[in-house]
Enzyme design. Sequence first.
Site, PDB file in Angstrom:
ATOM      1  N   GLY A 220       0.707  -1.242  -0.093  1.00 20.23           N
ATOM      2  CA  GLY A 220      -0.216   0.096  -0.035  1.00 20.23           C
ATOM      3  C   GLY A 220       0.869   1.419  -0.104  1.00 20.23           C
ATOM      4  O   GLY A 220       0.062   2.139   0.075  1.00 20.23           O
TER       5      GLY A 220
ATOM      6  N   GLU B 267       4.561  -6.529   1.445  1.00 17.15           N
ATOM      7  CA  GLU B 267       3.836  -6.482   0.208  1.00 17.15           C
ATOM      8  C   GLU B 267       3.768  -5.549  -0.653  1.00 17.15           C
ATOM      9  O   GLU B 267       2.724  -5.170  -1.214  1.00 17.15           O
ATOM     10  CB  GLU B 267       2.507  -7.443   0.250  1.00 17.15           C
ATOM     11  CG  GLU B 267       2.514  -8.697   1.192  1.00 17.15           C
ATOM     12  CD  GLU B 267       1.252  -9.292   1.398  1.00 17.15           C
ATOM     13  OE1 GLU B 267       1.024 -10.391   1.837  1.00 17.15           O
ATOM     14  OE2 GLU B 267       0.291  -8.376   1.337  1.00 17.15           O
TER      15      GLU B 267
ATOM     16  N   ARG C 119      -7.784   3.402 -14.498  1.00 15.31           N
ATOM     17  CA  ARG C 119      -8.034   4.013 -13.067  1.00 15.31           C
ATOM     18  C   ARG C 119      -8.705   5.394 -13.199  1.00 15.31           C
ATOM     19  O   ARG C 119      -9.114   5.344 -12.009  1.00 15.31           O
ATOM     20  CB  ARG C 119      -6.405   4.135 -12.609  1.00 15.31           C
ATOM     21  CG  ARG C 119      -5.917   2.803 -12.333  1.00 15.31           C
ATOM     22  CD  ARG C 119      -4.720   2.803 -11.686  1.00 15.31           C
ATOM     23  NE  ARG C 119      -4.920   3.134 -10.112  1.00 15.31           N
ATOM     24  CZ  ARG C 119      -4.535   4.326  -9.892  1.00 15.31           C
ATOM     25  NH1 ARG C 119      -3.587   5.122 -10.601  1.00 15.31           N
ATOM     26  NH2 ARG C 119      -4.654   4.728  -8.692  1.00 15.31           N
TER      27      ARG C 119
ATOM     28  N   TYR D 144     -11.775   4.923 -10.247  1.00 19.19           N
ATOM     29  CA  TYR D 144     -11.487   5.856  -9.105  1.00 19.19           C
ATOM     30  C   TYR D 144     -11.131   7.205  -9.164  1.00 19.19           C
ATOM     31  O   TYR D 144     -10.259   7.378  -8.253  1.00 19.19           O
ATOM     32  CB  TYR D 144     -11.014   5.126  -7.985  1.00 19.19           C
ATOM     33  CG  TYR D 144     -10.170   3.842  -8.204  1.00 19.19           C
ATOM     34  CD1 TYR D 144     -10.290   2.495  -8.268  1.00 19.19           C
ATOM     35  CD2 TYR D 144      -8.809   4.259  -8.721  1.00 19.19           C
ATOM     36  CE1 TYR D 144      -9.525   1.444  -8.523  1.00 19.19           C
ATOM     37  CE2 TYR D 144      -7.872   3.081  -9.085  1.00 19.19           C
ATOM     38  CZ  TYR D 144      -8.385   1.711  -8.854  1.00 19.19           C
ATOM     39  OH  TYR D 144      -7.480   0.841  -9.244  1.00 19.19           O
TER      40      TYR D 144
ATOM     41  N   CYS E  82     -15.630   4.904 -26.827  1.00 20.91           N
ATOM     42  CA  CYS E  82     -17.174   5.346 -26.934  1.00 20.91           C
ATOM     43  C   CYS E  82     -17.798   5.769 -25.744  1.00 20.91           C
ATOM     44  O   CYS E  82     -18.742   4.861 -25.143  1.00 20.91           O
ATOM     45  CB  CYS E  82     -17.772   4.694 -27.970  1.00 20.91           C
ATOM     46  SG  CYS E  82     -17.192   4.624 -29.724  1.00 20.91           S
ATOM     47  N   GLU E  83     -17.092   6.708 -24.796  1.00 22.71           N
ATOM     48  CA  GLU E  83     -17.655   6.783 -23.379  1.00 22.71           C
ATOM     49  C   GLU E  83     -17.162   8.056 -23.089  1.00 22.71           C
ATOM     50  O   GLU E  83     -15.936   8.166 -23.202  1.00 22.71           O
ATOM     51  CB  GLU E  83     -16.774   5.736 -22.507  1.00 22.71           C
ATOM     52  CG  GLU E  83     -17.392   5.497 -21.130  1.00 22.71           C
ATOM     53  CD  GLU E  83     -18.709   4.781 -21.102  1.00 22.71           C
ATOM     54  OE1 GLU E  83     -19.163   4.923 -20.161  1.00 22.71           O
ATOM     55  OE2 GLU E  83     -18.488   3.489 -21.758  1.00 22.71           O
TER      56      GLU E  83
ATOM     57  N   TYR F 248      -1.440  -1.393 -12.032  1.00 17.81           N
ATOM     58  CA  TYR F 248      -2.869  -1.534 -12.130  1.00 17.81           C
ATOM     59  C   TYR F 248      -3.369  -0.871 -13.406  1.00 17.81           C
ATOM     60  O   TYR F 248      -4.595   0.034 -13.272  1.00 17.81           O
ATOM     61  CB  TYR F 248      -3.693  -0.865 -10.625  1.00 17.81           C
ATOM     62  CG  TYR F 248      -3.294  -1.353  -9.530  1.00 17.81           C
ATOM     63  CD1 TYR F 248      -3.529  -2.834  -9.325  1.00 17.81           C
ATOM     64  CD2 TYR F 248      -2.240  -0.736  -8.783  1.00 17.81           C
ATOM     65  CE1 TYR F 248      -3.012  -3.259  -8.147  1.00 17.81           C
ATOM     66  CE2 TYR F 248      -1.839  -1.362  -7.378  1.00 17.81           C
ATOM     67  CZ  TYR F 248      -2.221  -2.631  -7.260  1.00 17.81           C
ATOM     68  OH  TYR F 248      -1.620  -3.335  -6.160  1.00 17.81           O
TER      69      TYR F 248
END
Length: 480
Positions: A287, A329, A376, A380, A407-408, A437
């Site tokens: 993290g 990690e 990403r 978020y 198309c968004e 990610y």
Amino acid sequence: MSTTEEMNHLASPLAPEWLKVPGDQNDLNPLIWPLGVSRSEEGEISVSGVPVAELAERFGTPAYVLSEDHFRARARAFYNAFNDAFAPLCGGVDVYYAGKSFLCVEVAKWVEQEGLRLDTCSGGELALAARAGIDGSKLGLHGNNKSDAEINRALDMRIGRIVVDSLQELERVAEIARVRSLRAPILLRLTPGVHAETHEFIATAHEDQKFGLSMASVNGEDSPAWQAVAAALGHDSLELLGVHCHIGSQIFSPEGFALAAEKLLTFIASVRDLHGVSLKELDLGGGYGIAYTDVDQPQAPEELANAMAQVVGATCRQLGIDVPRISIEPGRAIVGSSTFTLYKVGTLKTIHVERGGDTFERRYVSVDGGMSDNPRPVLYGAAYSASLASRRSDAPPVLSRVVGRHCESGDIVVKDAYLAADLRPGDLLAVPGTGAYCWVLGSNYNYTPRPPVVAVSQGQARLIIRGETEDDLFLRDVSC
Ligand SMILES: *Cc1c(COP(=O)(O)O)cnc(C)c1O
């Protein structure tokens, strides 16, 4: 653009507060960009001596450009910093690279060569580790809903640890191991109620999320964490190595990790007092945050390691327990800043936005990728930065939004950035911080082939994942 006055004049009221007009938009913030990235005399960005135009020519755009030197340096930095800080306390630390952040066979080999272990969370990631020739003893397996097939596969590989996420799973692992006359090495994933947000952390007794075993008791009953210890100790087919927690992602201060460590060490002390068993391992998860924009100030691995070692040492002394073997990690903190995505600029469009009775300009810069190679921002609201990569520009910076080709309307790559007013179709644009990610969350939305991953080291560029072809897109369509 040199004086503050001129720059303030250029600031757009549409820009978020944190976004500053760059003093020199050609500058490359070393916290955001990979090692070995620089701008040549002529103004073109190169990485480890390889110019971006050459990369675009050889590999096409979009492409993920991964600095192998950067990746290895970050892996080593975490390995050395944590081992140095914890050596006097518990001999050393096991660093598990979180494979879910980015993984391919080549990268798994780098991980092993740098002395790290590998965290997996699926049968597919276990299969990749096997193909990379990584010994099962150096692997961990996570997941809140592991299948029997995954548990069996992990046991086939003689995995180093299965991180058990629930009481039901504990019984399933115990039974599978019992039938096979094996002893499954496990950690228990606990939720200490410390939840870290990017710039602060909150502590609650009850975590409202799907992972782990709660440490809070309800109505005077033993907490699920406590029940799991008793259950694990009751099974000959389980070897309870210790406990684990992972408190969040993109965290900038060590306080949250320290608080979680205190809670888990206190738990370990209670286990010793009530069961007479010393748990040997404590995994503090990943993290650690990285810089995506100029406002992010990540901590150096040494600072994190020293702060955490101090808390772990002091807490164990206070509780009168041996310091367990520590593991961490990190995923993003190793691979995140190693990579930038190289795009080609296409259509440019300036639109007018009304704000408080006035209208202001926002320029939309379309690139040849988007949410299919980096979801990403859509998922978020993640912030990124961008730089004109194929040349330098001294044109005034204008507030821009880098968007994809999908198309968004939410298909945003960089929501807000000041980019040169003379940006034009055909320019190369680089978006740094796309190592973690992005590729792993990519998709074929709009039947878009996924881009290649190009590793660069010491003046050499090579494919480590080839880009998809049109044929790849139809491989699984049974009518083709
Ligand atoms: C995702 C994850 C990590 C890695 O998180 P980063 O933010 O990439 O460091 C580590 N451990 C667990 C259990 C995770 O789920």
